[in-house]
Design an enzyme around this catalytic site. Structure first.
Site, short mmCIF file in Angstrom:
data_model
loop_
_atom_site.label_atom_id
_atom_site.label_comp_id
_atom_site.label_asym_id
_atom_site.label_seq_id
_atom_site.Cartn_x
_atom_site.Cartn_y
_atom_site.Cartn_z
N ASN A 56 0.92 -1.19 -0.09
CA ASN A 56 0.03 0.05 0.18
C ASN A 56 0.90 1.30 0.01
O ASN A 56 2.23 1.19 0.25
CB ASN A 56 -1.08 -0.01 1.15
N ASP A 105 -3.78 -9.81 13.35
CA ASP A 105 -3.84 -8.31 13.48
C ASP A 105 -3.01 -8.24 14.85
O ASP A 105 -3.27 -8.56 15.97
CB ASP A 105 -5.36 -8.08 14.13
N PHE A 150 -4.38 3.51 14.87
CA PHE A 150 -4.48 4.43 13.84
C PHE A 150 -5.66 3.91 13.13
O PHE A 150 -5.69 2.60 12.93
CB PHE A 150 -3.47 4.66 12.97
N1 CTP Z 1 -3.02 -3.21 12.50
C1 CTP Z 1 -2.52 -4.16 12.93
N2 CTP Z 1 -2.25 -5.62 12.31
C2 CTP Z 1 -3.05 -5.67 11.14
C3 CTP Z 1 -4.05 -4.58 10.80
C4 CTP Z 1 -3.90 -3.44 11.37
O1 CTP Z 1 -1.79 -3.96 14.13
N3 CTP Z 1 -2.95 -6.87 10.55
C5 CTP Z 1 -3.18 -2.10 13.25
C6 CTP Z 1 -2.74 -0.80 12.52
O2 CTP Z 1 -1.15 -0.37 12.56
C7 CTP Z 1 -3.71 0.31 13.04
C8 CTP Z 1 -4.89 -0.42 13.33
O3 CTP Z 1 -4.62 -1.63 13.52
O4 CTP Z 1 -3.16 0.87 14.22
C9 CTP Z 1 -6.19 -0.28 12.45
O5 CTP Z 1 -5.55 -0.65 11.09
P1 CTP Z 1 -6.49 -0.34 9.84
O6 CTP Z 1 -5.84 -0.81 8.59
O7 CTP Z 1 -7.16 1.08 9.75
O8 CTP Z 1 -7.67 -1.34 9.96
P2 CTP Z 1 -7.92 -2.99 10.14
O9 CTP Z 1 -7.90 -3.30 11.62
O10 CTP Z 1 -6.78 -3.83 9.19
O11 CTP Z 1 -9.34 -2.95 9.48
P3 CTP Z 1 -9.97 -2.65 7.99
O12 CTP Z 1 -8.86 -3.04 7.09
O13 CTP Z 1 -10.88 -3.78 7.92
O14 CTP Z 1 -10.52 -1.47 7.87
#
Ligand code: CTP
Length: 399
Positions: free
Chosen positions: A208, A304, A324
């Site tokens: 990304n 996650d 975030f």
């Molecule tokens: N994050 C994480 N591990 C992941 C995905 C996300 O630790 N596999 C953390 C990111 O660093 C951020 C937060 O979770 O602080 C939210 O990330 P975001 O990409 O906005 O959301 P997601 O939880 O991945 O959900 P979605 O993609 O469905 O919006």
């Protein structure tokens, strides 16, 4: 970085003296007023006129200058400075300062000032490693002065080794730390940053556009306040910030391992990384060749990282956990759900669709949401300013 601050820049006589011109400009660009003081040796490498034009102030060179000294200029300068930076600092100036000698303008100001002083030594490696220079540096540290380690690399004399004057951004960062109240002294911070690369084959990956700027800004600003910072960064073109232990990773799985390994003793963990939610189920060992018109790539879920930190929060100690939320729609609802699901102290919601906000740019407009549902809406700010607001909040939770 230096709005309203007066920096006294001492330049001594090494080949790196020519770099003082760029350094003076860099301080001025960041809002500082710069008063230059040059030793006799420095004037053999770069003219006072150059530095006078750049700093827009007369350069002090002569302790007995009838003009400057009619008002005892060296004492006034020593008093007016918020910070003294000696760059480059030669072995001679280090030895004189360590001994308390005051036989020229610069060394006299060094004795007369009560401002913090940052020495930036630059010289040939063997001169740097000579026990006499080591002793000078040790004495200066004991006297409460700060010393910036020189860089290693090719030196002007043709030799390789330590002794290069660090680039202006590194000197500015060290200077800024000396001027920032150490409100996070003794605290440990873990910050994640950047994208992840999820490999399809040896030459392709899913990623990304995250640049890492927000996470690097947070790491830098926390270090400025005195925190011990570990930065876990996915692939980012940004240089590792000085004085911060930076762990470079590629995939979400690598990031998970690095974050969990460092998480335990942290006072605060801030996850800004744009972690890939899925990875190709199989990464081909050789480059995938094109064949049919369409292609389907099975993906599997990545862990996650933040959710697992939220699940296993340490008992009995206060560890602040910040996430975030990068969204293109329903910003508040989605962010609030992540805040609760991941068990966070607060979440920083980022609208990716808004110009000047989100991936790659230097600014951000965010909303900070806490578990009570309160929303703090910040104006468009630089990522450094956003970082400062986030750290203010972390600080108030920690205290
Ligand atoms: N994050 C994480 N591990 C992941 C995905 C996300 O630790 N596999 C953390 C990111 O660093 C951020 C937060 O979770 O602080 C939210 O990330 P975001 O990409 O906005 O959301 P997601 O939880 O991945 O959900 P979605 O993609 O469905 O919006």
């Amino acid at each position: 970085m230096f709005n309203g601050k007066s920096i006294l820049l001492g330049v001594s006589g090494g080949i790196a003296a020519y770099k003082a011109a760029e350094l003076a400009r860099s301080f001025i660009r960041e809002g500082a007023g710069v008063q230059v003081v040059m030793t006799a040796g420095a004037q053999r490498f770069i003219t006072p006129l150059t530095l006078q034009v750049l700093s827009e102030q007369p350069v002090a060179t002569d302790l007995f200058d009838p003009g400057l000294e009619s008002q005892i200029g060296h004492i006034q300068m020593a008093r007016a400075a918020h910070l003294v930076v000696v760059a480059p600092a030669t072995a001679n100036v280090l030895a004189k300062a360590a001994a308390g000698l005051a036989d020229d303008y610069l060394t006299t100001v060094l004795l007369a000032t009560t401002a913090p002083v940052l020495f930036c030594p630059a010289m040939n490696t063997r001169m740097l490693e000579h026990p006499a220079t080591r002793r000078s540096l040790e004495t200066l540290r004991q006297l409460g002065y700060s010393v910036l380690e020189p860089d290693a690399g090719q030196l002007a004399c043709g030799e390789e080794g330590a002794g290069r004057l660090p680039d202006p951004p590194v000197i500015l960062e060290a200077a800024c730390r000396l001027l920032t109240p150490p409100s996070l002294q003794g605290r440990r911070f873990l910050v994640s940053a950047g994208p992840t690369w999820e490999p399809l084959d040896p030459v392709r990956f899913i990623t990304n556009p995250s640049s890492g700027k927000m996470g690097f800004a947070l790491a830098r600003m926390a270090a400025r306040r005195g925190a011990e910072v570990t930065l876990v960064s996915g692939p980012s073109s940004l240089a590792s910030p000085t004085g911060i232990s930076t762990v470079r990773v590629r995939t979400a799985l690598d990031m998970e391992q690095a974050v969990l390994e460092h998480a335990r003793n942290m006072d605060a963990i801030i996850m800004t990384a744009a972690v890939g939610d899925y990875r190709p189920a199989h990464a081909a060992s050789q480059k995938i060749k094109k064949s049919s018109d369409t292609m389907t790539i099975p993906l599997i879920r990545n862990p996650d990282i933040l959710a697992s930190l939220g699940k296993s929060r340490p008992h009995g100690v206060r560890q602040v956990l910040v996430g975030f939320a990068a969204e293109t729609e329903h910003l508040i609802e989605n962010a609030r759900e992540k805040l609760i699901q991941k068990n966070l102290d607060f979440i920083v919601a980022n609208n990716l669709g808004e110009s000047g906000s989100g991936f790659g740019v230097d600014t951000n407009r965010v909303k900070i949401i806490d578990p009570t549902g309160a929303i703090e809406e910040l104006p468009m700010l630089t990522k450094d300013e956003v970082a400062a607001r986030i750290l203010d909040r972390v600080e108030s939770i920690l205290s």
